[in-house]
Each structure stands twice: as structure tokens, then as C-alpha cells.
Design a protein around this motif. Structure first.
Motif, short mmCIF file in Angstrom:
data_model
loop_
_atom_site.label_atom_id
_atom_site.label_comp_id
_atom_site.label_asym_id
_atom_site.label_seq_id
_atom_site.Cartn_x
_atom_site.Cartn_y
_atom_site.Cartn_z
N GLU A 9 12.78 57.67 19.59
CA GLU A 9 12.20 57.40 20.54
C GLU A 9 11.15 57.10 20.76
N LEU A 10 10.33 58.07 19.59
CA LEU A 10 8.71 57.09 19.88
C LEU A 10 8.93 55.71 20.22
N LEU A 11 9.21 54.75 18.91
CA LEU A 11 9.47 54.15 17.86
C LEU A 11 9.29 53.35 19.48
N SER A 12 10.92 53.24 19.71
CA SER A 12 11.76 52.82 21.28
C SER A 12 10.47 52.50 22.12
N PHE A 13 9.36 53.86 22.94
CA PHE A 13 8.71 54.05 23.86
C PHE A 13 7.47 52.69 23.11
N LEU A 14 7.14 52.78 21.66
CA LEU A 14 5.47 52.35 21.62
C LEU A 14 6.09 50.52 22.22
N ALA A 15 7.65 50.21 21.52
CA ALA A 15 7.76 49.01 21.22
C ALA A 15 7.92 48.62 22.81
N ALA A 16 8.82 49.35 23.53
CA ALA A 16 8.82 49.01 24.60
C ALA A 16 7.32 48.59 25.51
N VAL A 45 7.06 34.90 36.07
CA VAL A 45 7.76 34.10 34.28
C VAL A 45 8.96 34.33 34.90
N SER A 46 9.79 33.87 33.95
CA SER A 46 11.47 33.19 34.44
C SER A 46 11.65 34.43 34.64
N ARG A 47 12.78 34.61 35.46
CA ARG A 47 14.20 35.69 35.63
C ARG A 47 14.85 35.66 34.29
N PRO A 48 15.45 34.64 33.07
CA PRO A 48 16.38 35.33 32.39
C PRO A 48 14.93 36.22 31.38
N LEU A 49 13.87 35.71 31.40
CA LEU A 49 12.42 36.22 30.39
C LEU A 49 12.31 37.73 31.00
N LEU A 50 12.04 37.31 32.03
CA LEU A 50 11.84 39.32 32.87
C LEU A 50 13.31 40.34 32.51
N TYR A 51 14.45 39.34 32.33
CA TYR A 51 15.72 40.57 32.59
C TYR A 51 15.65 41.08 30.89
N LEU A 54 12.61 43.51 31.06
CA LEU A 54 13.04 45.07 31.80
C LEU A 54 14.61 45.66 31.03
N GLU A 55 15.33 44.68 30.29
CA GLU A 55 15.90 45.29 29.41
C GLU A 55 15.74 46.43 28.71
N ARG A 56 14.84 46.10 27.41
CA ARG A 56 14.32 47.11 26.67
C ARG A 56 13.72 47.75 27.32
N MET A 57 12.63 47.42 28.46
CA MET A 57 11.67 48.91 29.63
C MET A 57 12.67 49.79 29.65
N GLU A 58 14.56 49.52 30.10
CA GLU A 58 15.18 50.48 30.80
C GLU A 58 16.16 51.35 29.60
N LEU A 62 11.66 53.05 30.73
CA LEU A 62 10.74 53.40 32.01
C LEU A 62 10.91 52.94 32.53
N VAL A 63 11.82 51.49 32.88
CA VAL A 63 12.17 51.47 34.06
C VAL A 63 13.97 52.08 34.75
N VAL A 64 14.32 52.09 35.74
CA VAL A 64 15.60 52.31 36.13
C VAL A 64 15.49 50.55 37.29
N GLY A 65 17.47 50.53 36.44
CA GLY A 65 17.41 49.52 38.25
C GLY A 65 18.67 49.79 38.67
N ARG A 66 19.00 49.20 39.72
CA ARG A 66 20.00 49.21 40.21
C ARG A 66 20.44 48.05 41.08
N LEU A 67 21.64 47.91 41.62
CA LEU A 67 21.58 46.49 42.67
C LEU A 67 22.06 47.44 43.92
N GLU A 68 21.61 46.68 44.92
CA GLU A 68 21.59 47.53 46.18
C GLU A 68 22.69 45.65 47.25
N LEU A 69 22.82 46.04 48.17
CA LEU A 69 22.64 44.33 48.75
C LEU A 69 22.44 44.10 50.07
N SER A 70 21.52 43.19 50.43
CA SER A 70 20.99 42.70 51.50
C SER A 70 21.16 42.66 52.41
#
Length: 120
Positions: A9-16, A45-51, A54-58, A62-70
Motif C-alpha cells: 500500500e505504501l509503494l502504491s501510494f508513493l507511485a501514485a 492534458v488529453s482526457r485519455p492521459l488524464l484517465y 486518475l485510474e492509478r490514483m484511484e 487518493l481519488v474517488v470517481g463517480r458518474l453523474e448525469l447533467s
């Protein structure tokens, strides 16, 4: 995120957090949740790169993602920071190492950390 992490977990956090773009993401999300397109624009940055970031951070918690309808029916993916407080010092690292448990499937009984993929 709990400060009593095992070594993986520590290594995952540090890498993130060990990447300039991911530090910038934390900085942008510090003021509150953002949807991916807005975050990508702010960071330039591009959305694919950002994703990818974000996936690694999730995965590291470190982060939480959720879908919402506009209002117009579009699905927007929002991200926000998960609460975390990690103090990195000798005690933190020593405690993480002590939490490593032997992998009973390898038959060695050693205390070496093993990756999630089962390789040393």
C-alpha cells in the motif's frame, strides 16, 4: 487513507504521488470535485492521459470517481480527493515492512513482499 499501511500500500501510494502530473491533479482537486473534461482543460492534458493518471490514483485510494448525469442527459465523470494523511518517516516505513505477511502459496515462508501479480 489509513496511515498504517503495509509495504505494498505504501509503494502504491508513493507511485501514485510520484509523478508531476499527479501532483498537479491533487492541486486542482484540492478545491473540490471536477469533471474529467474540465480537469483536462485546466491541466492542459488529453482526457485519455488524464484517465490513466486518475485510474492509478484511484487504485491507490487518493481519488474517488463517480458518474453523474447533467441536466441535458450527458454522463459526466467527476473526481474528488479522498481524505489522506500520510507521514513519511523511518517509523512509517518500518511499520509498513512489519505488516508484510508471508505468502503461503509460495512455500518459502519468507517475509519478502510479493506483488499483486504473485511475483517477487
Amino acid at each position: 487513507m489509513d496511515s498504517a499501511m503495509d509495504s505494498e500500500e505504501l509503494l502504491s501510494f508513493l507511485a501514485a504521488v510520484g509523478h508531476a502530473q499527479r501532483i498537479r491533479i491533487i492541486g486542482e482537486l484540492a478545491s473540490g470535485q471536477l469533471y474529467v473534461s474540465e480537469l483536462a482543460r485546466r491541466l492542459g492534458v488529453s482526457r485519455p492521459l488524464l484517465y490513466m493518471h486518475l485510474e492509478r490514483m484511484e487504485k491507490a485510494g487518493l481519488v474517488v470517481g463517480r458518474l453523474e448525469l447533467s441536466a441535458d442527459g450527458k454522463a459526466l465523470k467527476y473526481f474528488e480527493l479522498a481524505p489522506f494523511d500520510v507521514r513519511l518517516n523511518v517509523d512509517t516505513i518500518s511499520a509498513a515492512v512489519r505488516q508484510v505477511r508471508p505468502d503461503p502459496s509460495d512455500g518459502t515462508g519468507d517475509d519478502e513482499p510479493h506483488s499483486a501479480k504473485g511475483t517477487p
